[in-house]
Design a protein around this motif. Structure first.
Motif, PDB file in Angstrom:
ATOM      1  N   ASP A 114       0.064  -5.593   8.204  1.00  0.00           N
ATOM      2  CA  ASP A 114      -0.113  -5.360   9.700  1.00  0.00           C
ATOM      3  C   ASP A 114       0.795  -5.662  10.567  1.00  0.00           C
ATOM      4  O   ASP A 114       2.032  -4.831  11.890  1.00  0.00           O
ATOM      5  N   ARG A 115       2.361  -6.094  10.398  1.00  0.00           N
ATOM      6  CA  ARG A 115       3.431  -6.715  11.275  1.00  0.00           C
ATOM      7  C   ARG A 115       4.203  -5.396  10.478  1.00  0.00           C
ATOM      8  O   ARG A 115       5.147  -5.648  11.150  1.00  0.00           O
ATOM      9  N   VAL A 116       3.980  -4.387   9.729  1.00  0.00           N
ATOM     10  CA  VAL A 116       5.209  -3.340   9.403  1.00  0.00           C
ATOM     11  C   VAL A 116       4.688  -2.021   9.444  1.00  0.00           C
ATOM     12  O   VAL A 116       4.916  -1.017   9.572  1.00  0.00           O
ATOM     13  N   ASP A 117       3.355  -2.005   9.471  1.00  0.00           N
ATOM     14  CA  ASP A 117       2.705  -0.899  10.205  1.00  0.00           C
ATOM     15  C   ASP A 117       3.322  -0.231  11.357  1.00  0.00           C
ATOM     16  O   ASP A 117       3.786  -1.209  12.290  1.00  0.00           O
ATOM     17  N   GLY A 118       3.005   1.511  11.451  1.00  0.00           N
ATOM     18  CA  GLY A 118       4.187   1.579  12.819  1.00  0.00           C
ATOM     19  C   GLY A 118       4.987   1.756  12.997  1.00  0.00           C
ATOM     20  O   GLY A 118       5.182   2.523  13.910  1.00  0.00           O
ATOM     21  N   PRO A 121       9.581   5.024   9.621  1.00  0.00           N
ATOM     22  CA  PRO A 121       9.670   5.003   8.406  1.00  0.00           C
ATOM     23  C   PRO A 121      11.297   5.514   7.777  1.00  0.00           C
ATOM     24  O   PRO A 121      11.903   5.097   6.782  1.00  0.00           O
ATOM     25  N   PHE A 122      12.238   5.331   8.986  1.00  0.00           N
ATOM     26  CA  PHE A 122      13.921   6.500   8.373  1.00  0.00           C
ATOM     27  C   PHE A 122      14.400   4.756   9.057  1.00  0.00           C
ATOM     28  O   PHE A 122      16.083   4.656   8.633  1.00  0.00           O
ATOM     29  N   ARG A 123      13.614   3.593   9.049  1.00  0.00           N
ATOM     30  CA  ARG A 123      14.378   2.416   9.700  1.00  0.00           C
ATOM     31  C   ARG A 123      14.771   1.799   8.302  1.00  0.00           C
ATOM     32  O   ARG A 123      14.802   1.885   7.088  1.00  0.00           O
ATOM     33  N   SER A 124      15.775   0.690   8.439  1.00  0.00           N
ATOM     34  CA  SER A 124      16.583   0.741   7.083  1.00  0.00           C
ATOM     35  C   SER A 124      15.844  -0.531   7.054  1.00  0.00           C
ATOM     36  O   SER A 124      14.949  -1.618   7.857  1.00  0.00           O
ATOM     37  N   ASP A 129      13.058  -5.396   8.383  1.00  0.00           N
ATOM     38  CA  ASP A 129      12.093  -7.204   7.641  1.00  0.00           C
ATOM     39  C   ASP A 129      12.986  -7.956   8.832  1.00  0.00           C
ATOM     40  O   ASP A 129      12.215  -8.903   9.266  1.00  0.00           O
ATOM     41  N   LEU A 130      13.697  -7.187   9.976  1.00  0.00           N
ATOM     42  CA  LEU A 130      13.764  -8.161  10.927  1.00  0.00           C
ATOM     43  C   LEU A 130      12.249  -8.062  12.316  1.00  0.00           C
ATOM     44  O   LEU A 130      11.935  -9.109  12.099  1.00  0.00           O
ATOM     45  N   ILE A 131      11.575  -6.964  12.247  1.00  0.00           N
ATOM     46  CA  ILE A 131      10.524  -6.808  13.145  1.00  0.00           C
ATOM     47  C   ILE A 131       9.379  -7.561  12.661  1.00  0.00           C
ATOM     48  O   ILE A 131       8.846  -8.496  13.138  1.00  0.00           O
TER      49      ILE A 131
END
Length: 568
Positions: A114-118, A121-124, A129-131
């Motif tokens: 859930d912490r990475v959903d949404g 997809p083009f982010r590095s 990882d920071l998010i």
């Protein structure tokens, strides 16, 4: 339309045909029935309540934000119960929607996915990882803020790589806002540091700094430190004090709940090992070596010529002969002895941090002493009541306290560890008296306040009951009242109006042969004959008609014909 007109006419005629008392009752019931139905509908239409998010507890800041969101959406049927919020079950979706629209949804613990959903997809990978780390910090802070006595918490985690081997250095700071007047205790700070340390792999608890924002004091646990609360001495001391308290309370359970303090002084030696060497003055042979060598060699001498001449003793010159071979003889003896003095080695290891001195302080309430005195008096006087007991004098109370003190000393002294020779173990137990101070009683609300609150909550129900009671009173009063001629709707034949001429036509001549009923009055007519005048009423109409048909059928026929004509 004709149906409605006829129905209204019938209702009007029916209402006008009622007596005044019946009209009042009908009017009251006409108002009471709709009002009662409205109250009934209002009571049954109220939906049951339920807690938001399955009864989850919220922080004060979250509750404040949620109340603001409810106010913006004009939702006022909620109730804050402790740290939970109760809303009507039928309006739960509206309340959750108002929280979502105003960004007031409580923070929920999320999973790693859930912490990475949404995310884009083009982010590095670094940005993702920071998010992830930022959301994880919020989740850990949210978990800490749910601990008892904590209002809010913030977690800041950082890491960096240093050195040739790119060794990772991790650290974290936790800022905690406790409840007002309840600063964080060291044990609670230590637990918070452990929670953060376990949340991040490789993060040591000693690299986590916990700061209490209400006092400004910080705490950094050091598991390997010999000082502070984690020192082995203090940890062992707390352990022994807890154990002795439990043993003393179990022994003095007849005292009930009493104040107890135990102080334990430990031997500050963590570990002790001694070795003793004792030498015996008399040496002991530990090794003996003996060596011996004997050697002997003999060679025979040469012999002379046989006969007497060479061998006889004669007077002649002698001659020197050569020396024979010499025999050799060797003897060698060697003996060695090794001795060492006797010795005794003694090694002894002792466990450290053991109780060296234990003292206890025990309190006895004055109420317990008086209750004990009363119990003994009743046992000594089984045929009397407590009201018959004379008031105890202070000397008796003091004597009883001394007895209790001695009993406590005897019971506790056997639990304490041995003391140094010459010390008195009973002096390590101190018993004192104290007077219980009853807590201040909270004044009960005034009767007028309770009554006003009850009326404010139940005025609708009381009003409905009042209307019902008034209507029932009218009905009872009408049922008990006696019908008069004007109030009896059946006075003139079930509501059919009888004209005066009908009564004139009812003059029935009688020759005197017939008997007069009890309801008939006999009068004398102008021709001298008795005329029976019949007054027909609704009360005895059936009996009158039967009598009339038997006595004078013609008059009965005329009466019925007149009624039919009037009705048409």
């Amino acid at each position: 339309m004709n149906f409605l007109t006829d129905f209204g006419k019938q209702i009007r005629e029916m209402f006008l045909s009622l007596t005044p008392a019946a009209r009042v009752v009908a009017a009251v019931l006409l108002v009471a029935i709709p009002v009662s139905l409205a109250f009934l509908f209002q009571g049954t239409s109220a939906s049951p309540s339920e807690y938001l998010f399955a009864g989850r507890s919220f922080k004060d800041s979250e509750i404040q934000a949620m109340e603001v969101a409810f106010s913006k959406a004009s939702l006022r049927n909620y109730e804050v119960v402790g740290s939970r919020i109760k809303v009507p079950a039928g309006e739960r979706d509206q309340y959750i929607k108002s929280l979502s629209d105003n960004d007031a949804l409580p923070m929920l613990l999320s999973s790693a996915q859930d912490r990475v959903d949404g995310t884009n997809p083009f982010r590095s990978a670094r940005e993702t990882d920071l998010i992830y780390k930022e959301r994880k910090q919020k989740d850990v802070a949210n978990a800490i803020s749910r601990m008892s006595g904590i209002v809010d918490a913030t977690v800041e985690y950082s890491e960096s790589r240093q050195g040739f081997g790119r060794q990772m250095l991790q650290s974290a700071v936790v800022l905690v806002t406790p409840q007002s007047g309840r600063p964080l205790q060291p044990e609670q700070m230590r637990e918070i540091a452990r929670v953060v340390s376990n949340a991040y792999a490789g993060l040591l608890a000693e690299n986590v700094r916990v700061t209490d924002l209400s006092t400004g004091l910080g705490f950094t646990p050091d598991e390997n430190a010999l000082g502070g609360e984690e020192a082995p001495y203090l940890k062992q001391r707390r352990l022994f004090e807890t154990g002795y308290k439990q043993r003393i309370r179990n022994t003095l359970n007849w005292l009930g709940d009493f104040p107890l303090e135990v102080e334990v002084i430990l031997d500050d030696t963590i570990f002790s090992e001694t070795e003793q060497l004792k030498i015996d003055p008399q040496a002991v042979t530990i090794e003996t070596n003996a060596s011996r060598k004997d050697s002997e060699s003999t060679k025979a001498t040469q012999g002379g010529k046989p006969g007497t001449e060479p061998n006889a003793l004669g007077n002649k010159g002698g001659s020197l002969a050569g020396a024979p071979d010499q025999a050799s003889k060797t003897k060698e003896t060697s003996e060695n002895e090794k001795r060492l003095p006797g010795q005794e080695i003694t090694r002894m290891a002792k466990a450290g941090l053991v109780p060296k001195r234990v003292s206890a302080s025990i309190g006895i309430a004055d109420g317990f002493i008086r209750k004990t005195f009363e119990t003994r008096w009743l046992q000594a006087n089984p045929d009397k009541l407590i009201t018959d007991m004379p008031p105890p004098v202070q000397a008796d109370i003091d004597t009883l306290f001394k007895e209790l003190e001695n009993n406590i000393n005897l019971a506790v002294a056997g639990i304490l560890p041995p003391v140094v020779a010459g010390d008195d173990r009973f002096k390590l137990v101190s018993v004192y008296r104290y007077t219980e101070v009853p807590p201040e009683e909270i004044p009960a609300p005034a009767l007028t306040t309770v009554l006003l609150e009850f009326l404010g909550e139940s005025w609708q129900t009381l009003g409905m009951f009042l209307i019902v009671l008034v209507a029932m009173g009218f009905i009872v009063s009408i049922s008990r009242s006696k019908n008069t001629v004007a109030d009896d709707p059946f006075k003139d034949g079930f509501g059919i109006a009888l004209m005066e001429k009908i009564k004139d036509n009812l003059d029935i001549s009688d020759d005197g042969s017939g008997e007069t009923g009890s309801a008939e009055e006999a009068e004398v007519g102008p021709d001298g004959k008795r005329v029976r005048k019949v007054e027909v009423t609704g009360a005895d109409l059936k009996d009158s008609l039967s009598t009339m048909i038997q006595d004078n059928p013609d008059a009965a026929v005329n009466l019925i014909r007149t009624w039919i004509g009037e009705a048409a």
